[in-house]
Design a protein around this motif. Structure first.
Motif, PDB file in Angstrom:
ATOM      1  N   GLY A   2     -12.708  -6.441   0.220  1.00  0.00           N
ATOM      2  CA  GLY A   2     -13.193  -6.221  -1.144  1.00  0.00           C
ATOM      3  C   GLY A   2     -13.055  -7.501  -1.942  1.00  0.00           C
ATOM      4  O   GLY A   2     -11.948  -7.996  -2.143  1.00  0.00           O
ATOM      5  N   LEU A   3     -14.182  -8.058  -2.378  1.00  0.00           N
ATOM      6  CA  LEU A   3     -14.196  -9.318  -3.135  1.00  0.00           C
ATOM      7  C   LEU A   3     -14.385  -8.993  -4.605  1.00  0.00           C
ATOM      8  O   LEU A   3     -15.470  -8.595  -5.033  1.00  0.00           O
ATOM      9  CB  LEU A   3     -15.331 -10.208  -2.624  1.00  0.00           C
ATOM     10  N   LEU A   4     -13.328  -9.151  -5.385  1.00  0.00           N
ATOM     11  CA  LEU A   4     -13.361  -8.761  -6.788  1.00  0.00           C
ATOM     12  C   LEU A   4     -13.088  -9.939  -7.709  1.00  0.00           C
ATOM     13  O   LEU A   4     -12.494 -10.934  -7.314  1.00  0.00           O
ATOM     14  CB  LEU A   4     -12.324  -7.671  -7.051  1.00  0.00           C
ATOM     15  N   ASP A   5     -13.494  -9.769  -8.947  1.00  0.00           N
ATOM     16  CA  ASP A   5     -13.196 -10.733  -9.997  1.00  0.00           C
ATOM     17  C   ASP A   5     -11.679 -10.744 -10.190  1.00  0.00           C
ATOM     18  O   ASP A   5     -11.057  -9.686 -10.318  1.00  0.00           O
ATOM     19  CB  ASP A   5     -13.903 -10.299 -11.282  1.00  0.00           C
ATOM     20  N   PRO A   6     -11.057 -11.925 -10.227  1.00  0.00           N
ATOM     21  CA  PRO A   6      -9.590 -11.979 -10.293  1.00  0.00           C
ATOM     22  C   PRO A   6      -9.001 -11.407 -11.582  1.00  0.00           C
ATOM     23  O   PRO A   6      -7.827 -11.062 -11.606  1.00  0.00           O
ATOM     24  CB  PRO A   6      -9.272 -13.469 -10.172  1.00  0.00           C
ATOM     25  N   VAL A   7      -9.783 -11.273 -12.622  1.00  0.00           N
ATOM     26  CA  VAL A   7      -9.218 -10.776 -13.886  1.00  0.00           C
ATOM     27  C   VAL A   7      -9.553  -9.313 -14.142  1.00  0.00           C
ATOM     28  O   VAL A   7      -9.202  -8.789 -15.187  1.00  0.00           O
ATOM     29  CB  VAL A   7      -9.676 -11.649 -15.083  1.00  0.00           C
ATOM     30  N   ASP A   8     -10.202  -8.640 -13.226  1.00  0.00           N
ATOM     31  CA  ASP A   8     -10.591  -7.251 -13.425  1.00  0.00           C
ATOM     32  C   ASP A   8      -9.665  -6.328 -12.632  1.00  0.00           C
ATOM     33  O   ASP A   8     -10.008  -5.826 -11.580  1.00  0.00           O
ATOM     34  CB  ASP A   8     -12.061  -7.055 -13.012  1.00  0.00           C
ATOM     35  N   HIS A   9      -8.464  -6.114 -13.188  1.00  0.00           N
ATOM     36  CA  HIS A   9      -7.486  -5.284 -12.490  1.00  0.00           C
ATOM     37  C   HIS A   9      -7.929  -3.826 -12.402  1.00  0.00           C
ATOM     38  O   HIS A   9      -7.585  -3.124 -11.468  1.00  0.00           O
ATOM     39  CB  HIS A   9      -6.104  -5.396 -13.139  1.00  0.00           C
ATOM     40  N   ARG A  10      -8.735  -3.357 -13.362  1.00  0.00           N
ATOM     41  CA  ARG A  10      -9.218  -1.982 -13.312  1.00  0.00           C
ATOM     42  C   ARG A  10     -10.108  -1.765 -12.075  1.00  0.00           C
ATOM     43  O   ARG A  10      -9.986  -0.757 -11.371  1.00  0.00           O
ATOM     44  CB  ARG A  10      -9.974  -1.627 -14.576  1.00  0.00           C
ATOM     45  N   ALA A  11     -11.008  -2.718 -11.811  1.00  0.00           N
ATOM     46  CA  ALA A  11     -11.868  -2.614 -10.620  1.00  0.00           C
ATOM     47  C   ALA A  11     -11.017  -2.653  -9.359  1.00  0.00           C
ATOM     48  O   ALA A  11     -11.306  -1.940  -8.391  1.00  0.00           O
ATOM     49  CB  ALA A  11     -12.902  -3.737 -10.601  1.00  0.00           C
ATOM     50  N   ALA A  12      -9.971  -3.468  -9.372  1.00  0.00           N
ATOM     51  CA  ALA A  12      -9.088  -3.538  -8.201  1.00  0.00           C
ATOM     52  C   ALA A  12      -8.397  -2.202  -7.971  1.00  0.00           C
ATOM     53  O   ALA A  12      -8.306  -1.734  -6.826  1.00  0.00           O
ATOM     54  CB  ALA A  12      -8.063  -4.652  -8.379  1.00  0.00           C
ATOM     55  N   LEU A  13      -7.933  -1.555  -9.032  1.00  0.00           N
ATOM     56  CA  LEU A  13      -7.265  -0.261  -8.877  1.00  0.00           C
ATOM     57  C   LEU A  13      -8.234   0.814  -8.391  1.00  0.00           C
ATOM     58  O   LEU A  13      -7.894   1.633  -7.540  1.00  0.00           O
ATOM     59  CB  LEU A  13      -6.604   0.153 -10.198  1.00  0.00           C
ATOM     60  N   VAL A  14      -9.460   0.798  -8.922  1.00  0.00           N
ATOM     61  CA  VAL A  14     -10.484   1.751  -8.462  1.00  0.00           C
ATOM     62  C   VAL A  14     -10.781   1.512  -6.977  1.00  0.00           C
ATOM     63  O   VAL A  14     -10.858   2.457  -6.187  1.00  0.00           O
ATOM     64  CB  VAL A  14     -11.771   1.641  -9.316  1.00  0.00           C
ATOM     65  N   THR A  15     -10.928   0.253  -6.597  1.00  0.00           N
ATOM     66  CA  THR A  15     -11.231  -0.079  -5.205  1.00  0.00           C
ATOM     67  C   THR A  15     -10.063   0.281  -4.301  1.00  0.00           C
ATOM     68  O   THR A  15     -10.248   0.828  -3.210  1.00  0.00           O
ATOM     69  CB  THR A  15     -11.581  -1.574  -5.063  1.00  0.00           C
ATOM     70  N   LEU A  16      -8.850   0.004  -4.753  1.00  0.00           N
ATOM     71  CA  LEU A  16      -7.666   0.320  -3.948  1.00  0.00           C
ATOM     72  C   LEU A  16      -7.520   1.823  -3.732  1.00  0.00           C
ATOM     73  O   LEU A  16      -6.965   2.258  -2.713  1.00  0.00           O
ATOM     74  CB  LEU A  16      -6.409  -0.255  -4.605  1.00  0.00           C
ATOM     75  N   ALA A  17      -8.051   2.633  -4.642  1.00  0.00           N
ATOM     76  CA  ALA A  17      -7.996   4.091  -4.483  1.00  0.00           C
ATOM     77  C   ALA A  17      -8.957   4.591  -3.404  1.00  0.00           C
ATOM     78  O   ALA A  17      -8.825   5.720  -2.933  1.00  0.00           O
ATOM     79  CB  ALA A  17      -8.319   4.769  -5.816  1.00  0.00           C
ATOM     80  N   MET A  18      -9.894   3.743  -2.986  1.00  0.00           N
ATOM     81  CA  MET A  18     -10.814   4.129  -1.914  1.00  0.00           C
ATOM     82  C   MET A  18     -10.037   4.166  -0.599  1.00  0.00           C
ATOM     83  O   MET A  18      -9.221   3.286  -0.339  1.00  0.00           O
ATOM     84  CB  MET A  18     -11.971   3.137  -1.820  1.00  0.00           C
ATOM     85  N   PRO A  19     -10.312   5.167   0.252  1.00  0.00           N
ATOM     86  CA  PRO A  19      -9.492   5.318   1.468  1.00  0.00           C
ATOM     87  C   PRO A  19      -9.584   4.143   2.452  1.00  0.00           C
ATOM     88  O   PRO A  19      -8.663   3.937   3.234  1.00  0.00           O
ATOM     89  CB  PRO A  19     -10.030   6.605   2.102  1.00  0.00           C
ATOM     90  N   GLU A  20     -10.674   3.371   2.429  1.00  0.00           N
ATOM     91  CA  GLU A  20     -10.790   2.278   3.392  1.00  0.00           C
ATOM     92  C   GLU A  20      -9.958   1.051   3.013  1.00  0.00           C
ATOM     93  O   GLU A  20      -9.743   0.162   3.841  1.00  0.00           O
ATOM     94  CB  GLU A  20     -12.254   1.877   3.607  1.00  0.00           C
ATOM     95  N   PHE A  21      -9.472   0.987   1.774  1.00  0.00           N
ATOM     96  CA  PHE A  21      -8.668  -0.170   1.348  1.00  0.00           C
ATOM     97  C   PHE A  21      -7.208   0.217   1.247  1.00  0.00           C
ATOM     98  O   PHE A  21      -6.845   1.209   0.636  1.00  0.00           O
ATOM     99  CB  PHE A  21      -9.182  -0.701   0.000  1.00  0.00           C
ATOM    100  N   ARG A  22      -6.362  -0.634   1.849  1.00  0.00           N
ATOM    101  CA  ARG A  22      -4.922  -0.340   1.858  1.00  0.00           C
ATOM    102  C   ARG A  22      -4.076  -1.470   1.287  1.00  0.00           C
ATOM    103  O   ARG A  22      -2.860  -1.324   1.208  1.00  0.00           O
ATOM    104  CB  ARG A  22      -4.488  -0.067   3.287  1.00  0.00           C
ATOM    105  N   PHE A  23      -4.680  -2.588   0.923  1.00  0.00           N
ATOM    106  CA  PHE A  23      -3.862  -3.725   0.479  1.00  0.00           C
ATOM    107  C   PHE A  23      -4.611  -4.531  -0.565  1.00  0.00           C
ATOM    108  O   PHE A  23      -5.784  -4.806  -0.423  1.00  0.00           O
ATOM    109  CB  PHE A  23      -3.545  -4.616   1.690  1.00  0.00           C
ATOM    110  N   TRP A  24      -3.909  -4.905  -1.632  1.00  0.00           N
ATOM    111  CA  TRP A  24      -4.457  -5.766  -2.678  1.00  0.00           C
ATOM    112  C   TRP A  24      -3.483  -6.883  -2.899  1.00  0.00           C
ATOM    113  O   TRP A  24      -2.353  -6.697  -3.195  1.00  0.00           O
ATOM    114  CB  TRP A  24      -4.699  -4.961  -3.938  1.00  0.00           C
TER     115      TRP A  24
END
Length: 184
Positions: free
Chosen positions: A162-184
């Motif tokens: 998952g390639l995210l904007d470094p300052v968008d922690h909300r998008a990171a949390l939403v993405t981390l809640a997806m079952p395929e992602f396990r590490f941020w």
């Protein structure tokens, strides 16, 4: 790349094209210079060798002029290649040249043997409990040590990156809640 070069540089953009280009470049039996998408950081100490082929993702074709300014030979990959060519096995390069932050002058070259990078990425993935197929999220430059470790970990695990904007922690949390992602 051809021409008997001893090294190749690649713009490791935080995009699917950047990841694919890095993976392909590390399939060559050459050391790879990993450069970020900010050309101001390409002026390094020592400088990138003159004539080095610099592989550029299609979306960053505008960086060709800066590549020429620093003495590199830019090679912009096509947007839609007609021939996919032979498949490459990534992570076979001799190693990767990364650069320090340059906080006390020009960025300085740091060579890391590929086996050391792979071993470190594998140990980190095991240390945090990642398994085959697990996804990783990152918001750092893939040309940094941290970004490179996460990208190599993803290539080893075979999961999504998952390639995210470094300052968008909300998008990171939403993405981390997806079952395929396990590490941020």
């Amino acid at each position: 790349v051809g021409g008997g070069h001893a090294i190749v540089a690649v713009v490791v953009a935080s995009s699917p094209d950047g990841v694919a280009l890095f993976a392909a470049a590390t399939g060559l039996s050459l050391p790879v210079i990993a450069l970020g998408a900010d050309p101001r950081l390409w002026r390094t100490d020592p400088p990138i060798p003159a004539g080095t082929v610099l592989l550029i993702p299609p979306a960053l074709a505008h960086l060709s002029a800066e590549a020429v300014r620093i003495g590199c030979r830019p090679l912009v990959l096509p947007d839609d290649p007609e021939d996919e060519g032979d498949a490459v096995t990534p992570l076979r390069a001799d190693g990767v040249v990364l650069f320090s932050s340059g906080s006390t002058g020009a960025p300085r070259a740091i060579f890391r043997p590929m086996q050391a990078l792979v071993d470190g990425a594998r140990a980190r993935a095991q240390g945090v409990g990642l398994r085959s197929g697990d996804g990783i999220i990152t918001g750092v430059s893939l040309a940094s040590g941290q970004g490179l470790t996460l990208m190599i970990s993803t290539l080893l695990l075979g999961g999504p990156l998952g390639l995210l904007d470094p300052v968008d922690h909300r998008a990171a949390l939403v993405t981390l809640a997806m079952p395929e992602f396990r590490f941020w």
